[in-house]
Design a protein around this motif. Sequence first.
Motif, PDB file in Angstrom:
ATOM      1  N   ARG A 172     -24.191 -31.834 -14.530  1.00 22.18           N
ATOM      2  CA  ARG A 172     -23.638 -30.450 -14.110  1.00 22.18           C
ATOM      3  C   ARG A 172     -22.590 -29.963 -15.083  1.00 22.18           C
ATOM      4  O   ARG A 172     -22.663 -28.652 -15.230  1.00 22.18           O
ATOM      5  CB  ARG A 172     -22.960 -30.628 -12.771  1.00 22.18           C
ATOM      6  N   THR A 177     -26.164 -27.142 -15.175  1.00 20.40           N
ATOM      7  CA  THR A 177     -26.151 -26.325 -13.919  1.00 20.40           C
ATOM      8  C   THR A 177     -27.087 -25.237 -14.183  1.00 20.40           C
ATOM      9  O   THR A 177     -26.943 -24.331 -14.894  1.00 20.40           O
ATOM     10  CB  THR A 177     -24.969 -25.789 -14.028  1.00 20.40           C
ATOM     11  N   LEU A 178     -28.185 -25.174 -13.223  1.00 21.47           N
ATOM     12  CA  LEU A 178     -29.190 -24.270 -13.339  1.00 21.47           C
ATOM     13  C   LEU A 178     -28.875 -23.082 -12.334  1.00 21.47           C
ATOM     14  O   LEU A 178     -28.238 -23.405 -11.217  1.00 21.47           O
ATOM     15  CB  LEU A 178     -30.685 -24.876 -13.151  1.00 21.47           C
ATOM     16  N   ASP A 179     -29.625 -22.085 -12.604  1.00 25.74           N
ATOM     17  CA  ASP A 179     -29.309 -20.848 -11.237  1.00 25.74           C
ATOM     18  C   ASP A 179     -29.952 -21.499 -10.080  1.00 25.74           C
ATOM     19  O   ASP A 179     -29.351 -20.818  -9.256  1.00 25.74           O
ATOM     20  CB  ASP A 179     -30.049 -19.714 -11.910  1.00 25.74           C
ATOM     21  N   VAL A 182     -27.232 -22.917  -8.281  1.00 23.34           N
ATOM     22  CA  VAL A 182     -26.238 -21.789  -7.688  1.00 23.34           C
ATOM     23  C   VAL A 182     -26.859 -21.322  -6.378  1.00 23.34           C
ATOM     24  O   VAL A 182     -26.108 -21.242  -5.475  1.00 23.34           O
ATOM     25  CB  VAL A 182     -25.749 -20.931  -8.835  1.00 23.34           C
ATOM     26  N   GLU A 185     -26.537 -23.811  -3.704  1.00 24.55           N
ATOM     27  CA  GLU A 185     -25.455 -23.851  -3.044  1.00 24.55           C
ATOM     28  C   GLU A 185     -24.676 -22.760  -2.098  1.00 24.55           C
ATOM     29  O   GLU A 185     -24.271 -22.962  -1.001  1.00 24.55           O
ATOM     30  CB  GLU A 185     -24.336 -24.354  -4.200  1.00 24.55           C
TER      31      GLU A 185
ATOM     32  N   ASN B  60     -21.257 -23.753 -17.863  1.00 21.92           N
ATOM     33  CA  ASN B  60     -22.404 -22.987 -18.375  1.00 21.92           C
ATOM     34  C   ASN B  60     -23.351 -22.967 -17.340  1.00 21.92           C
ATOM     35  O   ASN B  60     -23.954 -23.768 -16.578  1.00 21.92           O
ATOM     36  CB  ASN B  60     -22.985 -23.562 -19.682  1.00 21.92           C
ATOM     37  N   ILE B  61     -23.874 -21.566 -17.148  1.00 23.18           N
ATOM     38  CA  ILE B  61     -25.179 -21.669 -16.077  1.00 23.18           C
ATOM     39  C   ILE B  61     -26.380 -21.254 -16.789  1.00 23.18           C
ATOM     40  O   ILE B  61     -26.424 -20.231 -17.539  1.00 23.18           O
ATOM     41  CB  ILE B  61     -24.991 -20.346 -15.101  1.00 23.18           C
ATOM     42  N   VAL B  62     -27.313 -21.969 -16.648  1.00 23.96           N
ATOM     43  CA  VAL B  62     -28.695 -21.913 -17.306  1.00 23.96           C
ATOM     44  C   VAL B  62     -29.666 -21.264 -16.642  1.00 23.96           C
ATOM     45  O   VAL B  62     -29.891 -21.745 -15.387  1.00 23.96           O
ATOM     46  CB  VAL B  62     -29.342 -23.307 -17.698  1.00 23.96           C
ATOM     47  N   SER B  63     -30.262 -20.367 -17.169  1.00 25.75           N
ATOM     48  CA  SER B  63     -31.363 -19.528 -16.248  1.00 25.75           C
ATOM     49  C   SER B  63     -32.714 -20.027 -16.675  1.00 25.75           C
ATOM     50  O   SER B  63     -32.814 -19.770 -17.829  1.00 25.75           O
ATOM     51  CB  SER B  63     -31.079 -18.019 -16.522  1.00 25.75           C
ATOM     52  N   GLY B  64     -33.600 -20.176 -15.639  1.00 24.74           N
ATOM     53  CA  GLY B  64     -34.640 -21.016 -16.035  1.00 24.74           C
ATOM     54  C   GLY B  64     -34.538 -22.104 -16.729  1.00 24.74           C
ATOM     55  O   GLY B  64     -33.419 -22.818 -16.658  1.00 24.74           O
TER      56      GLY B  64
END
Lengths: 525, 450
Positions: A172, A177-179, A182, A185, B60-64
């Motif tokens: 994480r 941490t993927l969308d 989020v 959660e 970091n937030i990963v899209s996809g």
Amino acid sequence: MYCLLQVLLQKNGVSNGTLYKKTFIEHFEQAPMYVAVFTFVGFAVGTIFGYLRDFMRAWGLEKRNIAAEREQQKDFVPLYQDFENFYTRNLYLRIRDNWNRPICSVPGPQFDLMERVTDDYNWTFRFTGRTIKNVINMGSYNYLGFAETDVNALKTVTIELEKYGTGVCSTRQEMGTLDKHVELEKLVATFLGVEDAMVFGMGFATNSMNIPALVGKGCLILSDELNHTSLVLGARLSGATIRIFKHNNMQSLEKLLRDAIVYGQPRTHRAWRKIIILVEGIYSMEGSIVRLPEIVSLKNKYKAYLYLDEAHSIGAVGATGRGVVEYFGMSPDDVDVLMGTFTKSFGAAGGYIAGKKGLVDFLRTHSHSAVYATSMCPAVAEQIIRAMKCLMGLDGTTQGLQRVRQLEKNTRYFRRKLHEMGFIIYGNDDSPVVPLLLYMPGKIGAFARRMLEKNIGVVVVGFPATPITESRARFCVSAAHTREMLDTVLNALDELGDFLHLKYSRYSKSSHPELYEESRLELED
Amino acid sequence: ACKTEGILILWIIRLLFSKTYKLQERSDLTLKEKEELIEEWQPEPLVPPVPKDHPALNYNIVSGPPTHIITVNGKECINFASFNFLGLLNNEKVKSAAQASLKKYGVGTCGPRGFYGTFDVHLELEERLAKFMRTEEAIIYSYGFATIASAIPAYSKRGDIVFVDEAACFAIQKGLQASRSNIKLFKHNDMADLERLLKEQETEDQKNPRKARVTRRFIVVEGLYMNTGDICPLPELIKLKYKYKVRIFLEESLSFGVLGEHGRGITEHFGINIDDIDLISANMENSLASIGGFCCGRSFIIDHQRLSGQGYCFSASLPPLLAAAAIEALNIMEDSPDIFQTLRAKCERIHKALQGISGLKVVGESFSPALHLQLEESCGSRENDVKLLKRVVDYCMNSGIALTQARYLEKEEKCLPPPSIRVVITVEQTEQELDKAASLLKEAAQSVLN
């Protein structure tokens, strides 16, 4: 010697003021004395034969079927103590065909079992290649029936699986941490009515990796007698002092709390840094529900913190499936740490911890899982999202609410019928986990095998998961079970109960009419 | 005579009725005093407040999907941070196997292995893993971290002795903590230090042979260390094993599917007979791009975990779609064994290209796909080092290369590694991309560190 049927009716509500908004009925009937005697005799016979068999094996009179150490390592210190395995070798092995049964379909209300036979008394198994079809499933934790393969239901999951693949390959805090996480959660926090939530990839690991982050040396953990292994492991890994209170017993808990604050840490008498109470929503071996109102009032009085593990109760109790907090009509702010798993009611995998934003931020930075363990698979996250949306009604249907009500109906019907038949059932009247007591070791194997012959799959549990004299069969009622399926199971149980003499209860319907008022048990639609 | 007996009887009666002396340190407090103490006691807050600029809060937030081209915080980058060594995360065959499994089994298993949670895919995956690794049996867990953390306490109990490398990963440390055994750390990859500890233990044994006969001993090492990027000297360890009668547990999370001609791990890399290793544990979250973990070895050893592995018995089993994906990934590994050679060539390439960056040194073997870049000279405090490395990482991210710092729990680690940037090499990265990453890192180091 003769037991009392522990019925905690209005008496409970009155003595604690208005703590309980509805009647709290739990049963823990004790069996007659002769049952305990025969149970011990059964174990004694098993043990004697165990010693005999071991003796014969040691002297080569009987084949040794166990795997053995390598020749080159024969002079190493033995890996296992012979005695440790005595129970496994001689008692568990005899009836081991009742566990680890492989299935080859979705674990819905009915499933397909792979037929397994043994040629050498359970030492090894082989598959005949046939499947036993449409076995009624009374063993899987499928409370709301979300374990399904309906194409429409799994539409979004299929899309997400195609988009994201199966793995995440990072933690994480690094690149994991993927969308989707989020989104999940936020949804969990909305569902539970709290400020924030964090999800983890495994329910067991949620406990064992977060309790050490919350408490440490100098803290006190008060844990229920019958807590799950994951809670016990988390408590041990934290390094805090652990004290056990009797199962669901508020007097025992209060005494421990008072003694802890008054006398402080052992020997040094320094004050404890903090005190945390570990309880579960529904206890899976007893079927009992935690006495949440009393615990919350105790915790407020003594300034302790409450950690509630809702593995079995989230989705399964409460008017809209929000768990024991809703069941007792309380607010989620009363509980400091709300923990639960997605494996049971949501048909997925993983766990969550929810609560105030400060708590969840702390866990995002200090939880072992966030730093060292891979995050949840996005397709599994999508399954949870769609199940939760269905429960909350966000998908535009009332299917979620219908499932919760169906589960409630099924639970009440099943329990009432079992009581009427004269079996000893443990637990709360509203809990979908129904333990049926078998007591004698011989009946464990007989019960499970005969039920399978009638095409019903049940789960039986013995020592060491339960006390040695209280082996039981545990049924998990599901919202997906139809009335016909439940009736089939009940008829089979009736027959088998007579054949195996399992109807130990001395309290059948007619002798206590006030307990079985029809009007209270049938739900108004 | 009558008198003495009479006195004796009276004395006995007195003793019987007098209050027993309680050996308690506490004197009895009055109710009022107790209530006061309860009133006064103030606990710490449940959690200490976390500063808003804590590095871990701004993740970091990963899209996809986190594939070769990854969208981090809205920006498209080339992925040098996810452990997707064989590029199987986005593989079509793996995904279609998972889809087929989803159609047949749904998502979750709704139960632990003992209670109708055993699916035919689990049994198949275990068989395939055992066959691939050429061992008798394999057992799968539903979470990578829980694999080694449950395997160690199943065998090593209180009173047993475990010799473990200093650089062992956190999961091993938790497994050792749960086992309550005596832990003896030896310096990283230092066989002389290990031998010294073993010799000391031998002299201890001679003092108490009865105890020595029932004390089990284990060595726990990793094939390819996550924290330092180098491999353990397995042949020497085997020699020590037979000389001092110690069992070896090998953790191969990073080396499974990476080392060896066919990807069987470090035993194949060194050409060692797999039966010499008592237990091999690995997670399926790196090369196999799935979730979960497995242990393999002889049936004598593995079968024990089916009743004593806590993460196995008390937890729901692996979702079947993930097991099916792992089986398909294994198929691909078996069908195209040349990807391992390709991966190693790429690792060598970037290892060479990253040499000579001023201010940063490369830590790790030349064929290791997970390298660390550490500061050559620390600037005083760990916090400042972390901030400096963050600037390097941000520079690279802004120019299209996704990197991450290696994260640790500073207070919990036994031997905290120095802060570093993690560089992960996968088969999907082309040579141009590798060169671009190397030159970008040189630039970043120049601009940030000078």
